[in-house]
Scaffold this motif. Structure first.
Motif, mmCIF file in Angstrom:
data_model
loop_
_atom_site.group_PDB
_atom_site.id
_atom_site.type_symbol
_atom_site.label_atom_id
_atom_site.label_comp_id
_atom_site.label_asym_id
_atom_site.label_seq_id
_atom_site.Cartn_x
_atom_site.Cartn_y
_atom_site.Cartn_z
ATOM 1 N N VAL A 217 16.627 76.176 59.664
ATOM 2 C CA VAL A 217 16.081 77.504 59.382
ATOM 3 C C VAL A 217 17.242 78.393 58.969
ATOM 4 O O VAL A 217 18.254 78.467 59.675
ATOM 5 C CB VAL A 217 15.377 78.106 60.614
ATOM 6 C CG1 VAL A 217 14.839 79.493 60.288
ATOM 7 C CG2 VAL A 217 14.253 77.199 61.089
ATOM 8 N N THR A 218 17.116 79.053 57.834
ATOM 9 C CA THR A 218 18.167 79.930 57.315
ATOM 10 C C THR A 218 17.619 81.349 57.206
ATOM 11 O O THR A 218 16.408 81.574 57.315
ATOM 12 C CB THR A 218 18.644 79.445 55.935
ATOM 13 O OG1 THR A 218 17.577 79.637 54.980
ATOM 14 C CG2 THR A 218 19.044 77.981 55.969
ATOM 15 N N PRO A 219 18.492 82.347 56.971
ATOM 16 C CA PRO A 219 18.000 83.730 56.814
ATOM 17 C C PRO A 219 16.993 83.872 55.681
ATOM 18 O O PRO A 219 16.156 84.771 55.721
ATOM 19 C CB PRO A 219 19.286 84.519 56.544
ATOM 20 C CG PRO A 219 20.361 83.731 57.213
ATOM 21 C CD PRO A 219 19.974 82.303 57.018
ATOM 22 N N SER A 220 17.062 82.990 54.687
ATOM 23 C CA SER A 220 16.158 83.110 53.539
ATOM 24 C C SER A 220 14.959 82.174 53.633
ATOM 25 O O SER A 220 14.060 82.247 52.803
ATOM 26 C CB SER A 220 16.933 82.829 52.246
ATOM 27 O OG SER A 220 17.485 81.516 52.257
ATOM 28 N N GLU A 221 14.954 81.267 54.585
ATOM 29 C CA GLU A 221 13.872 80.302 54.712
ATOM 30 C C GLU A 221 13.278 80.350 56.110
ATOM 31 O O GLU A 221 13.954 80.087 57.087
ATOM 32 C CB GLU A 221 14.379 78.878 54.420
ATOM 33 C CG GLU A 221 14.826 78.655 52.992
ATOM 34 C CD GLU A 221 13.670 78.715 52.016
ATOM 35 O OE1 GLU A 221 12.526 78.416 52.427
ATOM 36 O OE2 GLU A 221 13.897 79.086 50.857
ATOM 37 N N SER A 222 11.998 80.691 56.213
ATOM 38 C CA SER A 222 11.311 80.782 57.493
ATOM 39 C C SER A 222 10.342 79.618 57.655
ATOM 40 O O SER A 222 10.079 78.869 56.713
ATOM 41 C CB SER A 222 10.541 82.104 57.589
ATOM 42 O OG SER A 222 11.396 83.208 57.388
ATOM 43 N N ILE A 223 9.824 79.471 58.872
ATOM 44 C CA ILE A 223 8.745 78.512 59.141
ATOM 45 C C ILE A 223 7.494 79.317 59.463
ATOM 46 O O ILE A 223 7.459 80.071 60.445
ATOM 47 C CB ILE A 223 9.088 77.590 60.319
ATOM 48 C CG1 ILE A 223 10.338 76.793 60.024
ATOM 49 C CG2 ILE A 223 7.926 76.653 60.602
ATOM 50 C CD1 ILE A 223 10.741 75.882 61.156
ATOM 51 N N LYS A 224 6.488 79.160 58.622
ATOM 52 C CA LYS A 224 5.237 79.862 58.831
ATOM 53 C C LYS A 224 4.193 78.869 59.338
ATOM 54 O O LYS A 224 4.115 77.740 58.861
ATOM 55 C CB LYS A 224 4.768 80.501 57.526
ATOM 56 C CG LYS A 224 5.747 81.524 56.954
ATOM 57 C CD LYS A 224 5.254 82.105 55.642
ATOM 58 C CE LYS A 224 6.264 83.106 55.070
ATOM 59 N NZ LYS A 224 5.827 83.674 53.780
ATOM 60 N N ASP A 225 3.431 79.304 60.316
ATOM 61 C CA ASP A 225 2.373 78.472 60.870
ATOM 62 C C ASP A 225 1.437 78.020 59.742
ATOM 63 O O ASP A 225 0.969 78.863 58.960
ATOM 64 C CB ASP A 225 1.599 79.283 61.914
ATOM 65 C CG ASP A 225 0.691 78.437 62.762
ATOM 66 O OD1 ASP A 225 0.561 77.241 62.468
ATOM 67 O OD2 ASP A 225 0.102 78.975 63.709
ATOM 68 N N PRO A 226 1.194 76.715 59.516
ATOM 69 C CA PRO A 226 1.476 75.570 60.399
ATOM 70 C C PRO A 226 2.659 74.714 59.928
ATOM 71 O O PRO A 226 2.649 73.503 60.128
ATOM 72 C CB PRO A 226 0.179 74.781 60.302
ATOM 73 C CG PRO A 226 -0.226 74.946 58.856
ATOM 74 C CD PRO A 226 0.215 76.332 58.468
ATOM 75 N N GLU A 227 3.642 75.282 59.255
ATOM 76 C CA GLU A 227 4.783 74.514 58.761
ATOM 77 C C GLU A 227 5.654 74.030 59.920
ATOM 78 O O GLU A 227 5.558 74.541 61.038
ATOM 79 C CB GLU A 227 5.619 75.374 57.809
ATOM 80 C CG GLU A 227 4.869 75.820 56.570
ATOM 81 C CD GLU A 227 5.642 76.830 55.746
ATOM 82 O OE1 GLU A 227 5.259 77.083 54.603
ATOM 83 O OE2 GLU A 227 6.646 77.371 56.273
#
Length: 819
Positions: free
Chosen positions: A32-42
């Protein structure tokens, strides 16, 4: 129209390819980076695919959690939860790096539900990386050079491989497991599991921050007098650095296993069973094995084999008779007669005048809580306690020294098979009462036994003939299957030397061969732990239908062991032969096999090889074992070694010195060259195996699974290389080299290596005999021959990337678990 559709499909396909290319090369799938998030359900997946990080729900619940789960297990298995106390109710959650550099879980309203909560971070400079160990690490930069936060240090209820549960007193750091409220509610429960320094380090479970369970003091090898007694054997590693005040426990396994603190305060071992497709649970701490802390109050003793389970120590009575009779023992017991030293002190007498106090010995006890520690010798513990009138009990453990208690004695438990001797201080008058009562009891019991013996003798006389007939019928049924294969006279003569168990008796003893009682798996078949009706513990080796071994190996072991009575051999108690079943019944060896100690990176225990255990003479001649290895040396309660598995053994007559076999059996890495190549075996064959074992013990590594920096060598090759370089100490396991305290120990270690090299000579004639090896290791022979180049050091007998987990060919494929 068709052209437009085709162009649209082609464009979508190109976009998909570009997206895959971007995911593969533009963003790490485990980060996980400042520019890449994990959004449910990822979700993220660790590099090796072992764990995944993402959103999940429990059955019958809409709550969404962010957690770490086993990725390759078909059953949802959660080992860590971030927002355990604040789950969103919908799938709007996001896991990302916040503006201040923390890892956070947000809901759809951008409210923070959970944060790694680290201060003074550099904005836009942190990343979170999911490792194959199951650890989620927040660090500076993508290179992960500086870890700022770890999920391992913010533990949930799971204790997975390489985690450290412990405390750093000086730095004020503590990592402990926290139970869930229930199996489908990961919010904070009542129980916690951690390492407490106390005066002597112990593992504890707390219930709402109150002591609920103690493991007993750590003595450098085990937690004494508790169910968690075989720490190293069970794969645990404990560090107790009193000087730095750092204490932690971790574990390593080659198979899928972890530990969980459940909602009832029990520590559960969970092992994945691929065949059943589910987790197999075994309770390490439970109400069936351990009493709750302080359950019996001060000077009360808990014994789960009795009813009621709590009783007062000799010389003590319940403080509250009414509560005690109702089963509430928390008020404990009080001393009925003051100690003599207290009376002398109140009368103004000097210590030592008048009657003196003594001690009542209690065997196999869990020692009370909070002992005071002393390093004085065992013989001085009693005198030291008597000099201090406040001392009410003492105990001794070789790894700890003397332990003393003053004030109330809390959390004592009586065990049936483990524990230490605890000495309770009593006035001489109470000791006289105890001794008198014991004598009266013995006399009474003796009279009753004599009466019963006379009564039963008459009954035995009437039933003797019936039992003899029944025994003959049982033997006849047991031998029916074998008669057609080997001849009734031969099998009968051999089996009559042993006790014959029936199948039902052994099935009952092993709880119907329950998987929880399984000790290991060999080429012969599985081995189970069992308990007979007389409480005698046994190990049952059951021939598997799929085993490459069969009647020949079974009868060979019966023949060899039945003729042999020796203290250094695992005792064969009997056998069972019914229909398709063939089983051997041995004495139970509680500390499993030698390899579990020698090949653990953190063994902490130096076994000085005792060559006497490999000398067992028969009247007809010596025995050639042909499969001597660390897993076939089992350890009893006091860690005394005994040899097992004689299915491959051969007996030589007095005038024989060599033989040739048509079938090569055994384990390659322990075989001498003349046997591995030509099938020739002699007394010198086991000498070669002993030499390999000797070098393995010193190095702490397996012969065919040894790696050292850039050298991919066997132990024999590496030992020979270091011998020629004059750097033989490079072979020695750090546990041994760091523990050597004087020149005498150094000489003994050097002598073991020297003797080991002499035993693994290429030609049998160059190897010493076992009597000479005994003399050399005992320093009776001071001038040792210079070893020649060992066998298998010019070219490998087998590829070094083949892990030597057991015997090869059609013989014993022995796992690492002992019995």
């Amino acid at each position: 129209m068709e052209s437009v559709i085709s162009d649209s499909v082609l464009l979508a396909f190109e976009i998909l390819l570009l997206s895959c290319f971007y995911l593969q090369f533009g963003t790490a799938l485990d980060t996980v980076t400042p520019s890449e998030s994990i959004k449910d359900p990822e979700f993220l997946i660790s590099q090796g695919g072992v764990f995944r990080l993402g959103f999940f729900s429990f059955a019958n619940s809409t709550n969404r959690y962010v957690g770490i789960l086993y990725n390759q297990i078909p059953v949802q298995t959660v080992v860590w939860v971030a927002n355990r106390n604040k789950p969103p109710k919908d799938s709007s959650g996001i896991l990302n790096i916040s503006d201040d550099g923390n890892l956070v879980v947000l809901n759809g309203k951008a409210e923070i539900l959970w944060s790694s909560n680290i201060t003074n971070l550099v904005p836009n400079a942190t990343t979170a990386h999911l490792l194959d160990s199951g650890n989620l690490v927040l660090s500076n930069g993508e290179d992960g050079a500086s870890s700022l936060w770890k999920s391992f240090k913010d533990a949930s209820n799971a204790f997975i491989e390489t985690m450290k549960i412990g405390t750093d007193v000086q730095r004020g750091l503590k990592v402990e497991l926290k139970s869930w409220k229930s199996i489908d509610d990961p919010s904070d429960g009542s129980f916690s599991f951690g390492f407490e320094p106390f005066n002597i380090p112990e593992l504890v479970i707390r219930n709402n921050n109150k002591l609920y369970f103690r493991s007993g003091p750590w003595n450098g090898n085990i937690f004494i007098a508790t169910i968690m007694k075989t720490v190293y054997i069970d794969g645990f590693h404990v560090v107790a650095d009193n000087q730095r005040q750092v204490y932690y426990i971790t574990h390593e396994y080659s198979r899928l296993k972890y530990y969980e603190l459940d909602s009832q305060g029990k520590l559960v071992e969970r092992t994945w069973d691929a065949g059943k497709g589910d987790w197999i649970n075994m309770y390490f701490t439970s109400q069936t094995e351990s009493c709750v802390y302080g359950q019996c109050g001060a000077f009360g003793m808990c014994d789960l084999t009795k009813q009621p389970i709590c009783s007062c120590l000799k010389g003590f009575k319940p403080r509250n008779i009414e509560e005690w009779s109702r089963g509430n023992w928390s008020s404990g017991c009080f001393r009925t007669t003051p100690l003599q030293c207290q009376r002398d002190k109140n009368n103004g007498s000097e210590a030592g005048q008048g009657d003196v106090d003594g001690f009542l010995k209690l065997n196999m006890m869990k020692v009370p809580a909070f002992p005071d520690l002393s390093s004085i010798n065992n013989g001085e513990c009693k005198d030291q306690c008597l000099k201090n009138c406040s001392c009410v009990a003492y105990a001794y453990d070789a790894g700890i020294g003397c332990m003393f208690w003053s004030g109330d004695l809390i959390d004592m438990q009586k065990f049936s098979t483990r524990g230490v001797d605890l000495y309770i201080r009593l006035p001489s008058s109470e000791l006289v009462i105890v001794i008198t009562a014991a004598i009266v009891g013995i006399v009474t019991i003796t009279i009753i036994i004599l009466f019963l013996w006379c009564w039963m003798a008459k009954r035995r006389g009437r039933k003797q003939k019936h039992k003899q007939i029944e025994l003959q019928l049982n033997k006849g049924n047991a031998m029916t299957k074998f008669s057609s294969n080997v001849g009734e006279n031969s099998i009968g003569a051999k089996l009559q030397q042993l006790r014959l168990f029936n199948f039902e008796e052994l099935a009952t003893a092993t709880c119907n061969f329950d998987h929880a009682n399984k000790l290991g798996q060999g080429g012969f078949g599985p081995v189970y732990r069992g308990t007979l009706g007389d409480e005698k513990e046994i190990a049952v080796k059951r021939l598997s239908k799929a085993s490459v071994q069969g009647l020949e190996e079974f009868m060979n072991e019966v023949e060899v062991i039945s003729k042999l009575q020796h203290r250094n051999l695992v005792k064969l108690l009997g056998c069972c032969v019914e229909a398709e079943e063939k089983m051997l019944v041995y004495e139970y060896m509680p500390n499993k096999s030698l390899d579990a100690f020698v090949f653990a990176h953190f063994s902490g225990l130096y076994f000085y090889p005792n060559p006497h255990i490999f000398r067992a003479d028969l009247r007809t001649g010596p025995i050639i074992h042909r499969d001597l290895k660390a897993s076939n040396v089992l350890l009893d309660q006091e860690l005394n070694p005994k040899i097992s598995d004689f299915g491959m053994a051969k007996i030589f007559g007095g005038d024989e010195n060599q033989a040739i076999t048509k079938r090569i059996v055994g384990t390659y890495s322990y075989m001498p060259p003349e046997y591995a190549m030509q099938g020739q075996f002699s007394e010198k064959s086991d000498v070669f195996s002993f030499g390999v074992l000797l070098l393995e013990i010193v190095s702490g590594r397996r012969n065919t699974n040894f790696y050292n920096n850039s050298y991919h060598l066997s132990v024999l090759e590496y030992a020979w290389k270091l011998w020629n370089e004059g750097n033989i100490w490079g072979l020695v396991d750090k546990v041994i080299s760091e523990s050597k305290s004087d020149s005498k120990n150094e000489k003994e270690i050097w002598r073991c290596i020297h003797v080991g090299l002499l035993c693994v000579q290429e030609y049998a004639k160059d190897r010493p005999t076992m009597p000479i090896i005994v003399s050399m290791l005992n320093s009776e022979i001071l001038d040792l021959n210079t070893p020649k180049q060992p066998a298998f050091t010019q070219g490998p007998l087998m590829s070094h990337d083949v892990e030597d987990r057991g015997s090869l060919n059609d013989v014993t494929l022995t796992n690492l678990d002992g019995r």
